[in-house]
Design a protein around this motif. Structure first.
Motif, short mmCIF file in Angstrom:
data_model
loop_
_atom_site.label_atom_id
_atom_site.label_comp_id
_atom_site.label_asym_id
_atom_site.label_seq_id
_atom_site.Cartn_x
_atom_site.Cartn_y
_atom_site.Cartn_z
N GLN A 1 0.82 -1.20 0.00
CA GLN A 1 0.00 0.00 0.00
C GLN A 1 0.86 1.26 0.00
N HIS B 1 -5.12 1.75 -9.67
CA HIS B 1 -5.74 1.38 -8.38
C HIS B 1 -7.02 2.18 -8.15
N ASP B 2 -6.97 3.49 -8.37
CA ASP B 2 -8.13 4.36 -8.12
C ASP B 2 -9.29 4.05 -9.07
N SER B 3 -8.98 3.53 -10.26
CA SER B 3 -10.06 3.20 -11.20
C SER B 3 -10.64 1.81 -10.93
N GLY B 4 -10.18 1.17 -9.85
CA GLY B 4 -10.76 -0.11 -9.46
C GLY B 4 -10.10 -1.32 -10.09
N ILE B 5 -8.99 -1.12 -10.82
CA ILE B 5 -8.30 -2.26 -11.45
C ILE B 5 -7.64 -3.12 -10.40
N GLY C 1 -7.18 -4.80 -6.76
CA GLY C 1 -8.00 -5.17 -5.62
C GLY C 1 -7.16 -5.38 -4.39
N SER C 2 -7.75 -5.18 -3.22
CA SER C 2 -7.01 -5.41 -1.99
C SER C 2 -6.88 -6.91 -1.76
N PHE D 1 -2.13 -4.49 -2.11
CA PHE D 1 -3.18 -4.59 -3.11
C PHE D 1 -2.58 -5.31 -4.29
N GLY E 1 -5.90 -6.35 -15.23
CA GLY E 1 -7.23 -6.30 -14.67
C GLY E 1 -8.25 -7.08 -15.45
N THR E 2 -9.42 -7.24 -14.85
CA THR E 2 -10.50 -7.98 -15.50
C THR E 2 -11.05 -7.25 -16.71
N GLU E 3 -10.84 -5.92 -16.76
CA GLU E 3 -11.28 -5.14 -17.92
C GLU E 3 -10.29 -5.26 -19.07
#
Length: 178
Positions: A78, A112-116, A118-119, A131, A149-151
């Motif tokens: 982190q 990280h801030d865009s949700g890519i 994960g913790s 993370f 990421g999943t995207e």
């Protein structure tokens, strides 16, 4: 005694440092690094911010799908998000090859801030929270493609050391007159 994982992780630190050294940068590990064994420093002469702190995070590619693609999760502390690290190196490797990518810390924060990212939950976490990012290496095309990421956000450019992110983070022009 160190494990194979620790030896490989350290090898990726030195592989990254040697790429920078061969390009003319003053990269070195500190004699005493306060427990951050995957950190090293690069001095940039003639720059307003003279030193960059780099952290190398590596993972072994083990489950290739017909030697075409591989997915791996990289854990990052982190503390990368607080600005004490300037550049994050993601090193993905197997016995045949390695992929070394450079991410400015702001790129990591943006992902990280865009949700890519994960913790990661661990039982009785005794060190700083981590993370994670899931990277996928795809060798089905003429040149490797790396997504995150999943995207499946394409981050291939970060792994291109002959241009792209390497030249943006460490431009060769700085060293032309030195």
């Amino acid at each position: 005694m160190a494990s194979e994982k620790q030896f490989r992780g350290e090898a990726m630190v030195y592989a990254t440092m040697s790429k920078l050294l061969l390009r003319g940068y003053n990269a070195a590990k500190p004699i005493f690094d306060e427990g951050d064994g995957d950190d090293f420093w690069v001095a940039l002469k003639g720059s307003s911010d003279r030193i960059r702190k780099i952290q190398v995070k590596s993972a072994r590619l083990t489950k290739w799908d017909k030697r075409i693609s591989m997915s791996v999760k990289i854990q990052m502390p982190q503390s990368i998000l607080d600005g004490t690290v300037n550049v994050v190196v993601v090193a993905l490797w197997d016995e045949q090859q390695s992929f070394i990518g450079l991410f400015d810390a702001s790129d990591v924060r943006m992902l990280h801030d865009s949700g890519i990212g994960g913790s990661i939950n661990r039982k009785k976490l005794t060190h700083t929270p981590h993370f994670g990012f899931r990277f996928k290496v795809d060798l089905s095309q003429a040149s490797p493609r790396v997504t995150c990421g999943t995207e499946s956000r394409d981050v291939t450019r970060h792994f291109n050391w002959r241009g792209g992110r390497w030249d943006e983070l460490f431009p060769l022009e700085r060293w032309a007159n030195l």
